[in-house]
Design a protein around this motif. Structure first.
Motif, PDB file in Angstrom:
ATOM      1  N   GLU A  67       0.881  -1.128  -0.064  1.00 38.59           N
ATOM      2  CA  GLU A  67       0.064   0.003   0.151  1.00 38.59           C
ATOM      3  C   GLU A  67       0.987   1.191  -0.013  1.00 38.59           C
ATOM      4  O   GLU A  67       2.137   1.041   0.570  1.00 38.59           O
ATOM      5  CB  GLU A  67      -0.813   0.051   1.311  1.00 38.59           C
ATOM      6  CG  GLU A  67      -1.805  -1.004   1.358  1.00 38.59           C
ATOM      7  CD  GLU A  67      -2.623  -1.307   0.024  1.00 38.59           C
ATOM      8  OE1 GLU A  67      -3.147  -0.575  -0.652  1.00 38.59           O
ATOM      9  OE2 GLU A  67      -2.581  -2.528  -0.312  1.00 38.59           O
ATOM     10  N   GLU A  68       0.336   2.333  -0.502  1.00 37.48           N
ATOM     11  CA  GLU A  68       1.027   3.572  -0.465  1.00 37.48           C
ATOM     12  C   GLU A  68       1.612   3.852   1.024  1.00 37.48           C
ATOM     13  O   GLU A  68       0.837   3.861   1.909  1.00 37.48           O
ATOM     14  CB  GLU A  68       0.253   4.818  -0.986  1.00 37.48           C
ATOM     15  CG  GLU A  68       0.708   6.126  -1.111  1.00 37.48           C
ATOM     16  CD  GLU A  68       0.294   6.852  -2.288  1.00 37.48           C
ATOM     17  OE1 GLU A  68      -0.392   6.642  -2.834  1.00 37.48           O
ATOM     18  OE2 GLU A  68       1.306   7.741  -2.672  1.00 37.48           O
ATOM     19  N   GLY A  69       2.593   4.447   1.258  1.00 39.83           N
ATOM     20  CA  GLY A  69       3.015   4.788   2.399  1.00 39.83           C
ATOM     21  C   GLY A  69       3.561   3.560   3.355  1.00 39.83           C
ATOM     22  O   GLY A  69       4.110   3.756   4.339  1.00 39.83           O
ATOM     23  N   GLU A  70       3.701   2.449   2.901  1.00 39.29           N
ATOM     24  CA  GLU A  70       4.131   1.259   3.834  1.00 39.29           C
ATOM     25  C   GLU A  70       5.691   1.488   3.483  1.00 39.29           C
ATOM     26  O   GLU A  70       6.408   1.865   2.799  1.00 39.29           O
ATOM     27  CB  GLU A  70       3.513   0.135   3.094  1.00 39.29           C
ATOM     28  CG  GLU A  70       2.477  -0.523   3.651  1.00 39.29           C
ATOM     29  CD  GLU A  70       1.866  -1.961   3.517  1.00 39.29           C
ATOM     30  OE1 GLU A  70       1.562  -2.696   4.185  1.00 39.29           O
ATOM     31  OE2 GLU A  70       2.071  -2.247   2.259  1.00 39.29           O
ATOM     32  N   PHE A  71       6.001   0.840   4.541  1.00 41.10           N
ATOM     33  CA  PHE A  71       7.771   0.661   4.651  1.00 41.10           C
ATOM     34  C   PHE A  71       8.081  -0.911   4.832  1.00 41.10           C
ATOM     35  O   PHE A  71       7.519  -1.669   5.645  1.00 41.10           O
ATOM     36  CB  PHE A  71       8.278   1.287   6.061  1.00 41.10           C
ATOM     37  CG  PHE A  71       9.666   1.321   6.009  1.00 41.10           C
ATOM     38  CD1 PHE A  71      10.462   0.305   6.066  1.00 41.10           C
ATOM     39  CD2 PHE A  71      10.340   2.821   6.167  1.00 41.10           C
ATOM     40  CE1 PHE A  71      11.963   0.571   5.760  1.00 41.10           C
ATOM     41  CE2 PHE A  71      11.818   2.744   6.145  1.00 41.10           C
ATOM     42  CZ  PHE A  71      12.499   1.685   5.919  1.00 41.10           C
ATOM     43  N   ILE A  72       8.459  -1.384   3.603  1.00 47.14           N
ATOM     44  CA  ILE A  72       8.692  -2.514   3.576  1.00 47.14           C
ATOM     45  C   ILE A  72      10.261  -2.791   3.825  1.00 47.14           C
ATOM     46  O   ILE A  72      11.172  -2.544   2.957  1.00 47.14           O
ATOM     47  CB  ILE A  72       8.512  -3.218   2.014  1.00 47.14           C
ATOM     48  CG1 ILE A  72       6.952  -2.661   1.732  1.00 47.14           C
ATOM     49  CG2 ILE A  72       8.697  -4.701   2.035  1.00 47.14           C
ATOM     50  CD1 ILE A  72       5.957  -3.347   2.455  1.00 47.14           C
ATOM     51  N   SER A  73      10.727  -3.734   4.673  1.00 46.74           N
ATOM     52  CA  SER A  73      11.972  -4.451   4.734  1.00 46.74           C
ATOM     53  C   SER A  73      12.015  -5.520   4.120  1.00 46.74           C
ATOM     54  O   SER A  73      11.289  -6.377   4.162  1.00 46.74           O
ATOM     55  CB  SER A  73      12.310  -4.631   6.315  1.00 46.74           C
ATOM     56  OG  SER A  73      12.168  -3.321   7.168  1.00 46.74           O
ATOM     57  N   ILE A  74      13.242  -5.954   3.741  1.00 46.18           N
ATOM     58  CA  ILE A  74      13.408  -7.110   2.686  1.00 46.18           C
ATOM     59  C   ILE A  74      14.864  -7.768   3.343  1.00 46.18           C
ATOM     60  O   ILE A  74      15.640  -6.957   3.433  1.00 46.18           O
ATOM     61  CB  ILE A  74      13.726  -6.962   1.191  1.00 46.18           C
ATOM     62  CG1 ILE A  74      12.468  -6.368   0.781  1.00 46.18           C
ATOM     63  CG2 ILE A  74      14.087  -7.974   0.605  1.00 46.18           C
ATOM     64  CD1 ILE A  74      12.474  -5.943  -0.808  1.00 46.18           C
ATOM     65  N   VAL A  75      14.732  -8.922   3.802  1.00 52.51           N
ATOM     66  CA  VAL A  75      15.819  -9.642   4.253  1.00 52.51           C
ATOM     67  C   VAL A  75      16.080 -10.963   3.548  1.00 52.51           C
ATOM     68  O   VAL A  75      15.096 -11.258   2.967  1.00 52.51           O
ATOM     69  CB  VAL A  75      15.686  -9.884   5.836  1.00 52.51           C
ATOM     70  CG1 VAL A  75      15.669  -8.780   6.533  1.00 52.51           C
ATOM     71  CG2 VAL A  75      14.572 -11.004   6.392  1.00 52.51           C
ATOM     72  N   GLY A  76      17.186 -11.655   3.966  1.00 55.04           N
ATOM     73  CA  GLY A  76      17.188 -12.805   3.191  1.00 55.04           C
ATOM     74  C   GLY A  76      18.524 -13.214   3.044  1.00 55.04           C
ATOM     75  O   GLY A  76      19.578 -12.222   3.361  1.00 55.04           O
ATOM     76  N   ALA A  77      19.078 -14.417   2.881  1.00 57.41           N
ATOM     77  CA  ALA A  77      20.746 -14.745   2.704  1.00 57.41           C
ATOM     78  C   ALA A  77      21.454 -14.199   1.897  1.00 57.41           C
ATOM     79  O   ALA A  77      20.735 -13.375   0.704  1.00 57.41           O
ATOM     80  CB  ALA A  77      20.535 -16.446   2.581  1.00 57.41           C
ATOM     81  N   SER A  78      22.543 -13.820   1.933  1.00 57.03           N
ATOM     82  CA  SER A  78      23.438 -13.353   1.038  1.00 57.03           C
ATOM     83  C   SER A  78      23.426 -13.983  -0.397  1.00 57.03           C
ATOM     84  O   SER A  78      23.388 -15.316  -0.539  1.00 57.03           O
ATOM     85  CB  SER A  78      24.653 -13.269   1.354  1.00 57.03           C
ATOM     86  OG  SER A  78      25.720 -13.363   0.747  1.00 57.03           O
ATOM     87  N   GLY A  79      23.195 -13.150  -1.463  1.00 58.25           N
ATOM     88  CA  GLY A  79      23.164 -13.824  -2.745  1.00 58.25           C
ATOM     89  C   GLY A  79      21.817 -14.467  -3.113  1.00 58.25           C
ATOM     90  O   GLY A  79      21.700 -14.952  -4.205  1.00 58.25           O
ATOM     91  N   CYS A  80      20.696 -14.274  -2.388  1.00 58.39           N
ATOM     92  CA  CYS A  80      19.489 -14.781  -2.829  1.00 58.39           C
ATOM     93  C   CYS A  80      18.391 -14.088  -3.643  1.00 58.39           C
ATOM     94  O   CYS A  80      17.748 -14.581  -4.087  1.00 58.39           O
ATOM     95  CB  CYS A  80      18.828 -15.160  -1.600  1.00 58.39           C
ATOM     96  SG  CYS A  80      18.046 -13.715  -0.761  1.00 58.39           S
ATOM     97  N   GLY A  81      19.070 -12.818  -4.070  1.00 54.35           N
ATOM     98  CA  GLY A  81      18.576 -11.993  -5.105  1.00 54.35           C
ATOM     99  C   GLY A  81      17.686 -10.650  -4.520  1.00 54.35           C
ATOM    100  O   GLY A  81      16.678 -10.231  -5.154  1.00 54.35           O
ATOM    101  N   LYS A  82      18.082 -10.269  -3.398  1.00 57.90           N
ATOM    102  CA  LYS A  82      17.230  -9.233  -2.842  1.00 57.90           C
ATOM    103  C   LYS A  82      17.493  -8.089  -3.812  1.00 57.90           C
ATOM    104  O   LYS A  82      16.640  -7.166  -3.997  1.00 57.90           O
ATOM    105  CB  LYS A  82      17.719  -8.764  -1.521  1.00 57.90           C
ATOM    106  CG  LYS A  82      17.466 -10.092  -0.489  1.00 57.90           C
ATOM    107  CD  LYS A  82      18.161  -9.668   0.742  1.00 57.90           C
ATOM    108  CE  LYS A  82      19.536  -9.466   1.163  1.00 57.90           C
ATOM    109  NZ  LYS A  82      20.330 -10.467   0.781  1.00 57.90           N
ATOM    110  N   SER A  83      18.873  -7.846  -3.960  1.00 59.56           N
ATOM    111  CA  SER A  83      19.287  -6.558  -4.718  1.00 59.56           C
ATOM    112  C   SER A  83      18.427  -6.755  -6.269  1.00 59.56           C
ATOM    113  O   SER A  83      18.068  -5.896  -6.735  1.00 59.56           O
ATOM    114  CB  SER A  83      20.639  -6.420  -5.229  1.00 59.56           C
ATOM    115  OG  SER A  83      21.410  -6.463  -3.834  1.00 59.56           O
ATOM    116  N   THR A  84      18.454  -8.104  -6.733  1.00 59.51           N
ATOM    117  CA  THR A  84      17.908  -8.215  -7.998  1.00 59.51           C
ATOM    118  C   THR A  84      16.216  -7.696  -8.151  1.00 59.51           C
ATOM    119  O   THR A  84      15.845  -6.939  -8.745  1.00 59.51           O
ATOM    120  CB  THR A  84      17.681  -9.733  -8.277  1.00 59.51           C
ATOM    121  OG1 THR A  84      19.409 -10.120  -8.327  1.00 59.51           O
ATOM    122  CG2 THR A  84      17.171 -10.073  -9.496  1.00 59.51           C
TER     123      THR A  84
END
Ligand SMILES: Nc1ncnc2c1ncn2[C@@H]1O[C@H](COP(=O)(O)OP(=O)(O)OP(=O)(O)O)[C@@H](O)[C@H]1O
Ligand SMILES: Nc1ncnc2c1ncn2[C@@H]1O[C@H](COP(=O)(O)OP(=O)(O)OP(=O)(O)O)[C@@H](O)[C@H]1O
Ligand SMILES: [Mg+2]
Ligand SMILES: [Mg+2]
Lengths: 270, 255, 328, 270, 255
Positions: B27-44
């Motif tokens: 939703e608009e205004g939400e703050f989403i944190s993304i975590v995960g193992a290194s190399g799993c595709g977060k930056s992608t």
């Protein structure tokens, strides 16, 4: 301590810098002496004192016919040609380098062509250049441009491509148009490299200048060398060679200084 | 219709799948944190959100519009590296956040002075006012990253994408950057996606925490499967999460 | 077509130094003005380039030898007229051997020269005279004239063929010995001022101005005017004595009547046939050339050697005759 | 979409790559046609068909006198000279580049000297080279070396200096001696750059080769070009120029391929 | 005599002081965490310990020996960046930890095979065995840093210097690296200095936590004074620190 970590002191450093120059001078002096002992009128390796006399004469005594000092006239003529050739090349290379480096369409169109053209030996197509551009100043400037422009374009476009994608993307997210990215992100980062590239291409530029002046000119450093080469007037040739080397070296120094002055951010680092 | 909708995203490089079946609505205004193992595709995933790349399959829509074709002013970003312009002083880097959208990419006259004043104000807030005239290369890694964040925020994007922005900051500065970020969020109400390695940070700042992981794991070929969102935590209630397990995972994290 | 501006190229050689003097002294301008035209005389350092430029149309005239005129402009389809026959080499070109020896000793030796130039022709004639062929040499190494002196100084060079002022410089070396020179084949290496035939026909004034100016300087030289000779000497990079030494081995036609007589002589066609055969033998007349007679050469009496249907090279005494008659 | 993000499709791309070549060919064909209409036996810009015929003849028909196909002999002679000159330069430049880049003492001694020497126009000191190295193959190889070695040394030593200090320090903490650092850290990172530098210096190398062959030779591509210049056989010159360009381009391709093959780590990246 | 003794260290770059009056002694086998504001000179202190630079004044002695002149095998290091060799595969990077000390910098024959086996074992422990034949550039930042740590540890240094080694790792991997590091410490009993931004990590791993800060602050010229050790916490008793305040500071950290 490893050699890699051993730094010479101030005095040693000065001595070391001078060493190879002294050795080269010594080798020449001995070689010249051996030849002059065998044949006092040998022209090939004139004694250093002879060169010094000739140099003094060339730098100060006006030519009898024209009553001008030829060396200065030659220098001015050559430097103007060199400056025009290198300057025009630099401007063209910057524009084309930016376009090729940034725009996939231009890259597809020109990258291959420039790569092929840069392989053409300019000396071999010299007659065509002279026909198209005449025998005047223009053709000499054009030979320099033909000689160094492909290299400059290739070097600069490669540098533009090397700019981290992240930086371009960042600029896009700040709302930058292609033009603003070229002007404000790519160009400023290209300019220090341009100076580097110009420094590298000054050598070939001199070469082409001398080659062009050897074929058709009425004055110029290369013209004079070529003229007296027929008589093996090595004292004049060597004076001119040393003078050219000095000029080239000064240009290099000025460009380096300019790079430091204009682009402090390339030097500054943690 | 939700503000950001990612539908059935697949992304592979060559034959190697990185992300598969990623579905998420924000939703608009939400703050989403993304975590995960290194190399799993977060930056992608962040690159896809940014429209720097297009997914192999699926699509991402923002505010119901057609999928974006390229990065633009509505999405700000701070990468792990190269997020500041090395050839501009610290102050000019901040000014760029406003001036790059103009025709020539710069201000002049009164607009220039005003922008400089605003930039100095921003620099004060992120604690870089004493180095305003230096070049980024003379700053420590932490200060550079602070600058990058300040710059991205100056452009006031609707979505802000952060790729481990605080990874190189010391705890004190990190805390003050958290405050700064939260202030600005309140002011602008923008939507934030932040990749982080610090779970605590993720829960502190995020309204939701997305966990990326490989739902399946082939022991003979660790690259056979891509990652997806395996957990979607609700992090709003002050750290007492309401868990919705989205996919069963039988991959156990080492240690 | 009618024009008033003309460009002529020349390069540095003993017999062509007057061209430089003509331009510098203003004598050329004076004569051009007389005929209401403008003639620019341009010095080109590289001899071959000057002929190439003429052939390509950048100049209306150029100083060249009979042989190079035949091979480059005439062979290239540019109809060319020998306006002025300035001199012939009478010792200016020489075959020089290192150490003692004679011409026949060339067999089995490498020879450095500018290939396909008059030096090459001189070598061919020299070898002929002692019954040798080029194949009897170890090799013929193409060597730039600018570096001939340095080349002679290197140990691996045993023999060179070259021209003045290089010959006199090389002969200063006590080790150098001239075994054959152009005085052994007088009148075969001829230095000309050639102009585009079409241009000349459309603009006779151009020919008159050039010839008039040329013979005014010839008069000064014949009178031994030291200022004139010194200027030429310096322009060619030597001093008065050096230049006079070179002139001594050059048969200058100071008097236009002599030039006319030489051009009308019966030996000239024979020489040109020799030259054409040499060029054909070396493949210089081009692949299209079926024989040495591929290019036609016209002489003052109207006779033609070679292909009458393809006359591209004309010896014309009209303008020199005007000079001889004082009609300019 | 910004121009910067617009990529041509496969077909468009092929068309764009071909475009400048076609334009250049077209311009030549028209120019040639204009001149040939004015003078059918004009030699300066032979018709493309004439060039094709000449090329065919040069590549297949043996010379009448020597009964060998001259073009192949010229090519072999030139490539051997070029290979030797560039090869020797590359080896020397690698060694000197490593020493100058890694060791402060050597850097103090040689960096300035190389910088000055790189400014000397090699063509001007040719007579000296002839005397010292003779007129044979050696002098041609030496001219190439003299021409490109200073550039190579400067480029490579700069690259060695650019290796992050952290990496050198890391190697030191693993107990590496100066020699091991040179051999295992600096050299492998230098080699891809060496190939780059050699690619860049092939242009000048061809230039010096042609210049050397123009001055004294019995065979070689440059020799032939300058020889037939004496009768303005532009069809032969252009065939040779195209052939040299093709050779140079192939070399460049091979070097690039080699770089990718030998140093996969330079291509691999996130 | 203590194992590491830093006596009265001053370090300035040009005229700008970075460190001043730094005194510290460390016993063999101690684990020292170093924290401090970004840009305050922590990395500089590490460079001095490493003997990569020499202090302007003062000296650092290890095991009573003369101050080292240059980095050597007794001091391992992991930097924020450039700590792995890009031209070697992941496995060869680990092997380099052993082979660089040899005459030619490489093993051959049986020694080579043995080293490769040991390297594979190390890679298993740091979870990089599936990328053993790849080049570092193909790894994510986190994996590269793990590799760098593995490489440094392979050389079994007596002192290990870590400059924010875990800054780019995700929490799971970070925890397993903590274990790995602690295991190796027990095996080898080496002394560790670690710069970190994560106070918790510092206290968890460290026996002592050193805080670098500027003891004085000139509001008109923030660069007038250098930093020194302002706190030296004893962190051994499971997080209940025994504080020794070393210098009074009147600089308050933002937030
Ligand atoms: N352009 C690309 N081409 C090929 N492979 C890629 C590309 N970009 C990323 N990868 C691969 O995709 C995987 C995911 O990369 P990504 O950078 O998204 O991971 P990440 O979760 O951000 O890791 P980290 O936490 O270390 O930053 C990695 O294994 C990487 O090797
Ligand atoms: N070689 C150098 N020359 C000049 N200044 C330097 C040099 N190295 C570091 N500095 C300066 O010294 C200060 C301390 O730098 P250092 O890298 O030690 O900080 P840090 O505490 O490690 O910071 P961070 O936490 O951001 O890594 C910085 O302000 C930096 O600008
Ligand atoms: Mg990432
Ligand atoms: Mg640091």
């Amino acid at each position: 301590m490893r050699l890699i970590n051993r730094h010479p002191g101030r005095l040693t450093r000065t001595a070391l810098v001078a060493l190879p120059f002294l050795l080269a001078f010594g080798a020449y002096a001995i070689g010249s002496d051996i030849r002059l002992t065998a044949n006092p009128s040998d022209k090939l390796l004139p004694a250093p004192s002879t060169i010094a006399e000739t140099a003094h004469r060339l730098f100060t005594m006006p030519d009898q016919r024209s009553e001008k000092i030829l060396l200065w006239g030659d220098t001015a003529a050559s430097l103007i040609r060199l400056g025009l050739g290198v300057g025009i090349s630099a401007v063209l290379a910057t524009i084309l380098g930016l376009l090729i480096g940034l725009l996939p369409y231009v890259r597809a169109t020109l990258a291959g062509f420039v790569a092929v053209v840069s392989m053409i030996p300019p000396l071999a197509v010299l007659p065509i250049l002279f026909i198209v551009f005449g025998l005047g100043e223009l053709s000499k400037v054009v030979l320099i441009i033909v000689g160094i422009l492909p290299f400059l374009i290739r070097d600069l476009s490669a540098r533009v491509i090397e700019i981290p994608r992240e930086m371009i993307v960042k600029a896009e997210t700040l709302g930058a148009s292609t033009f603003v990215i070229a002007l404000r992100v790519a160009l400023p980062q290209l300019l220090p490299r341009l100076i580097q590239a110009v420094r590298l291409s000054l050598g070939p530029a001199w070469l082409f200048l001398i080659a062009a002046e050897a074929i058709a000119a009425e004055r110029g450093l290369g013209y004079r060398i070529f003229l007296v080469r027929r008589f093996l007037a090595m004292d004049i040739i060597l004076t001119y060679v040393i003078w050219i080397t000095f000029l080239a070296f000064m240009m290099d120094m000025v460009l380096r200084w300019l790079s430091r002055r204009l682009f402090p951010w390339t030097e500054a680092s943690l | 219709m939700s503000f950001v909708v990612a539908r059935d995203i697949f992304q592979s490089y060559g034959t190697r799948p990185i992300l598969q079946r990623v579905n998420v609505t924000v939703e608009e205004g939400e703050f989403i944190s993304i975590v995960g193992a290194s190399g799993c595709g977060k930056s992608t995933f962040l690159r896809l959100l940014l429209a720097q790349e297009r997914p192999t399959r699926g699509e991402i829509r923002v505010a119901g519009a057609e999928p974006a074709e390229e990065p633009g002013r509505d999405r700000g970003v701070v990468f792990q590296r190269y997020s500041v312009f090395p050839h501009m002083t610290v102050r000019d880097n901040i000014v760029a956040g406003e001036s790059f959208r103009t025709r020539w990419g710069m201000f002049s006259g009164a607009a220039k002075r005003a922008a400089r004043d605003r930039a100095d104000e921003t620099l004060r807030r992120i604690g870089l006012d004493h180095v305003a005239d230096q070049y980024p290369a003379t700053l420590s890694g932490g200060m550079q990253q602070r600058l990058a964040i300040g710059q991205a925020l100056t452009a006031k994007p609707r979505i802000l994408l952060l790729d481990e922005p605080f990874g190189a900051l010391d705890p004190g500065t990190r805390l003050s950057m958290h405050d700064f970020l939260q202030d600005l969020r309140e002011e602008t109400g923008m939507t934030v996606f932040m990749v982080t390695h610090d779970l605590e940070e993720g829960f502190k700042l995020g309204d939701r925490v997305l966990v990326f992981d490989k739902p399946r794991w082939d022991p003979h070929d660790p690259n056979a499967y891509g990652a997806t969102i395996t957990y979607d935590f609700d992090a709003r209630d002050g750290g007492i999460p309401f868990q919705r397990i989205k996919e069963d995972t039988h991959v156990f994290r080492p240690a | 077509q009618d024009r008033t501006e003309f460009r002529v190229a020349w390069s540095i050689y003993v017999g062509w130094m007057p061209w430089g003097y003509l331009e510098d002294s203003g004598i050329m301008d004076k004569w051009a003005e007389k005929y209401g035209i403008d003639v620019e005389i341009v010095q080109i350092n590289d001899y071959v380039e000057s002929i190439n430029q003429y052939t390509a149309g950048a100049f209306d005239g150029v100083s060249a030898t009979n042989m190079d005129t035949l091979s480059i402009p005439a062979g290239g389809g540019v109809d060319t007229t020998a306006l002025i026959v300035g001199d012939f080499s009478d010792g200016n070109d020489a075959v020089i051997l290192k150490g003692d020896g004679e011409l026949a000793d060339l067999a089995g030796k490498p020879v450095n020269l500018v290939e396909l130039s008059v030096s090459h022709y001189l070598l061919a004639r020299a070898l002929d005279s002692v019954g040798l062929r080029e194949a009897d040499l170890a090799s013929v190494i193409n060597t730039s004239d600018a570096d001939m002196i340095a080349a002679f100084a290197t140990p691996d060079v045993e023999a060179v063929v070259t021209w003045n002022p290089l010959v006199s410089t090389i002969l200063e070396d006590p080790n150098a010995k001239s075994v054959f020179d152009s005085s052994d084949i007088p009148g075969e290496i001829i230095d000309l001022m050639v102009v585009n035939t079409e241009t000349l026909e459309a603009n006779p004034d151009f020919g008159k101005a050039l010839v008039g100016a040329w013979y005014e300087v010839m008069g000064l030289m014949a009178a031994g005017d030291e200022d004139v000779l010194t200027a030429m000497a310096e322009a060619s990079g030597t001093d008065l004595a050096g230049y006079q030494a070179q002139l001594a081995s050059t048969q200058m036609f100071y008097d236009p009547a002599d030039a006319v007589a030489f051009t009308q002589s019966a030996e000239l066609p024979a020489t040109m046939i020799n030259v054409a055969e040499f060029l054909f033998d070396k493949g210089i007349l081009g692949v299209g050339a079926p024989s040495a007679d591929f290019v036609g050469i016209a002489y003052p009496d109207g006779s033609v050697t070679g292909d009458e249907g393809n006359v591209q090279f004309r010896f014309d005494t009209t303008y020199m005759q005007m000079a001889a008659d004082g009609a300019l």
